[in-house]
Design a protein around this motif. Structure first.
Motif, PDB file in Angstrom:
ATOM      1  N   ASP A 187       0.825  -1.084  -0.028  1.00  0.00           N
ATOM      2  CA  ASP A 187       0.022  -0.064  -0.272  1.00  0.00           C
ATOM      3  C   ASP A 187       0.783   1.420  -0.119  1.00  0.00           C
ATOM      4  O   ASP A 187       0.379   2.217  -0.492  1.00  0.00           O
ATOM      5  N   LEU A 188       1.983   1.257   0.723  1.00  0.00           N
ATOM      6  CA  LEU A 188       2.783   2.307   0.787  1.00  0.00           C
ATOM      7  C   LEU A 188       3.589   2.600  -0.615  1.00  0.00           C
ATOM      8  O   LEU A 188       3.604   3.645  -1.149  1.00  0.00           O
ATOM      9  N   ARG A 189       4.055   1.395  -0.983  1.00  0.00           N
ATOM     10  CA  ARG A 189       4.650   1.563  -2.357  1.00  0.00           C
ATOM     11  C   ARG A 189       3.763   2.259  -3.251  1.00  0.00           C
ATOM     12  O   ARG A 189       4.168   3.174  -4.075  1.00  0.00           O
ATOM     13  N   ASP A 190       2.504   1.693  -3.420  1.00  0.00           N
ATOM     14  CA  ASP A 190       1.440   2.445  -4.282  1.00  0.00           C
ATOM     15  C   ASP A 190       1.112   3.641  -4.088  1.00  0.00           C
ATOM     16  O   ASP A 190       0.763   4.598  -5.013  1.00  0.00           O
ATOM     17  N   ALA A 191       1.115   4.124  -2.743  1.00  0.00           N
ATOM     18  CA  ALA A 191       0.789   5.390  -2.708  1.00  0.00           C
ATOM     19  C   ALA A 191       1.807   6.313  -2.898  1.00  0.00           C
ATOM     20  O   ALA A 191       1.811   7.499  -3.326  1.00  0.00           O
ATOM     21  N   LEU A 192       3.275   5.970  -2.748  1.00  0.00           N
ATOM     22  CA  LEU A 192       4.521   6.666  -3.183  1.00  0.00           C
ATOM     23  C   LEU A 192       4.327   6.869  -4.615  1.00  0.00           C
ATOM     24  O   LEU A 192       4.609   8.026  -5.193  1.00  0.00           O
ATOM     25  N   ALA A 193       4.082   5.972  -5.245  1.00  0.00           N
ATOM     26  CA  ALA A 193       4.037   5.880  -6.789  1.00  0.00           C
ATOM     27  C   ALA A 193       2.922   6.774  -7.421  1.00  0.00           C
ATOM     28  O   ALA A 193       3.216   7.522  -8.573  1.00  0.00           O
ATOM     29  N   SER A 194       1.937   6.815  -6.717  1.00  0.00           N
ATOM     30  CA  SER A 194       0.592   7.726  -7.250  1.00  0.00           C
ATOM     31  C   SER A 194       1.004   9.245  -6.951  1.00  0.00           C
ATOM     32  O   SER A 194      -0.048   9.886  -7.252  1.00  0.00           O
ATOM     33  N   GLY A 195       1.745   9.461  -5.907  1.00  0.00           N
ATOM     34  CA  GLY A 195       1.592  10.665  -5.591  1.00  0.00           C
ATOM     35  C   GLY A 195       0.886  11.200  -4.295  1.00  0.00           C
ATOM     36  O   GLY A 195       0.794  12.170  -3.699  1.00  0.00           O
TER      37      GLY A 195
END
Length: 85
Positions: free
Chosen positions: A63-71
């Motif tokens: 979830d953190l990886r995806d949140a970082l990637a999406s801004g």
């Protein structure tokens, strides 16, 4: 018991993805990438999840990886900095 190498772990992830039961027990295993396993935290979380000891850490890291990637995480950090500052 020694932790498997990254390549061995990835092979195991790919094999497990083929089992219908995995989709029910470890749905986040399908979100995991080979590149994720280069990070020690992801490797440890994947090993723990696949050992049946809980998938919470793996889910949180993905979830953190995806949140970082999406801004999305940047927006949250900016709002938090505005509140504190």
């Amino acid at each position: 018991m020694a932790t498997p190498s990254t390549d061995q772990l990835w092979d195991r992830v790919e094999r497990w993805r083929g089992h219908p039961r995995t989709a029910l027990d470890l749905p986040d295993l399908h979100r995991l990438t080979r590149e994720d396993l280069d990070d020690d935290a992801f490797r440890a979380a994947a090993v723990v999840a696949m050992a049946g000891l809980g998938a919470d850490r793996l889910t949180a890291l993905l979830d953190l990886r995806d949140a970082l990637a999406s801004g999305e995480a940047d927006e949250w950090a900016g709002a938090w900095a505005h509140e504190v500052g």
